[in-house]
Design a protein around this motif. Sequence first.
Motif, PDB file in Angstrom:
ATOM      1  N   PRO A 137      -7.836   0.223   0.228  1.00  0.00           N
ATOM      2  CA  PRO A 137      -7.063  -0.461   0.824  1.00  0.00           C
ATOM      3  C   PRO A 137      -7.644  -1.828   1.790  1.00  0.00           C
ATOM      4  O   PRO A 137      -7.128  -2.840   1.916  1.00  0.00           O
TER       5      PRO A 137
ATOM      6  N   HIS B 210       0.885  -1.359  -0.037  1.00  0.00           N
ATOM      7  CA  HIS B 210      -0.033  -0.074   0.055  1.00  0.00           C
ATOM      8  C   HIS B 210       0.864   1.231   0.043  1.00  0.00           C
ATOM      9  O   HIS B 210       0.362   2.533  -0.383  1.00  0.00           O
TER      10      HIS B 210
ATOM     11  N   THR C 202      -3.113  -1.495  -4.581  1.00  0.00           N
ATOM     12  CA  THR C 202      -3.291  -2.680  -3.708  1.00  0.00           C
ATOM     13  C   THR C 202      -3.586  -3.758  -4.736  1.00  0.00           C
ATOM     14  O   THR C 202      -3.367  -3.694  -5.809  1.00  0.00           O
TER      15      THR C 202
END
Length: 463
Positions: A229, A132, A194
């Motif tokens: 996320p 991330h 992601t």
Amino acid sequence: MARSPFTLVAAVTAAVPGAEVTGARALTADGDGRFDSAIATLADGSELVIRVAADDAAAVELAEEALALRALTAGAREILPFRVPTAMGETRVGEGRALVTDLMPGFQVEAAHLPAGRGAAVSIGQAIAAVHALPPSVVRAAGLSVRDAAAVRAETDQLVDRASATGRVPARLSGRWRDAVADDNLWRFESAVTLGGIQALSFLFEDDPHDGPQVVAVLGWRGLAVGDPAEDLGWLSGAPDAAPDVLAAYTAASQRAADEALQARARLHAELEFARWLVHGDELRRPDIVDDAAALLESLSSGLRGDDLRVAVAYTGGVDSALDVLDRVPATASSDIDTSMQTDAYRPEDLWREAEPDEPDHARESAQAAAPVVPRGEDDAQGGAGAPAAPVRSSWEEPTQDLTDVAGVRGSTRHADDADDAESTDADAAAHPGQSASTDADSDEAQRAARAALQRWTRSDSE
């Protein structure tokens, strides 16, 4: 008919010019049948993996993965604290598309067997945080999907509409999902790079004598994008022991602003996997898939209490998502045809894991050492992809709905487990030893209030 390893590795030389193949072996464990796979040993001792798509959908996945792996430049790979497969070449085997990558080292651990404590759980949380933290420019430069919070919300709204339009989504679920989409607080997050289809078997470990299993490589990059996320955390519902430590390690390692709704969205995304399966079957005009998805959704709905309609938009205190609920709901009739959900985020066997009583804290280290592992070189996944707030309350601090009194599905067993509350109470008592009586009434009242607040916090945290 599955191709033999020797047939597959013969194509490696076409995909990787100059490669001198000296051996072949199968790559078969836990495969879902969408790929024919094998491992080729080269003259220099290195090993490559070749995967051949079994159908058009699998061919699209291989193309997406090849694009994603090539998007990860040398600079991007240097940022990551683990290895990522390299796309060595592509070719065709008969009518099937083939992708060749280097073989990653390490072993795998099933989600249900991931232990709590330091080691695998902490390392996974840190690995997800590292993904991330990649610069979004890595994704944009490759022309991959980029979505901000508004786009993710709109996409979720569209999915709920499409699933509801089939007429097979229980009204309770449809209403709850619409409430979640309508809650502005749920969609205030900073988008990030992601993986989308991440799962427990995406992580490869090597054992460290001091810190336990550590992530040394990550597979399953075909969903590389910029998005929510929380999409990379929904799978934690299948890892009840490790989930709190994974989340704690992720939060500690994250370089991003605090996201109070992260766990709630993770639960929502996990539940919506069933909606995606329903829409997929409807688009293909496959009644067997539609019926299977509808049965999953009915089971999910039946396992929720009447006051649980807003659970997806209230802080859950843990990723006790749809998969966790499905382990405790009444059994439903299933189709005789094997139409188990095949998605990027979950394998069918993960959906029906047996619920087990919590282990005592002193057993965690032994569980870490004894966790069943899947040897590398034998997995088709190589590179492949709560008590809610009452209707008039919307606090993010409501504790998780207690679902332990609901029966299991497809072989799961009904059980009651009050260990969490007992541990919370014991911890509270230990943290506040008995004190001598005070003559100051105000002091006594303040002390009681402090204890009550700590007890509520501890119970919410343990849940």
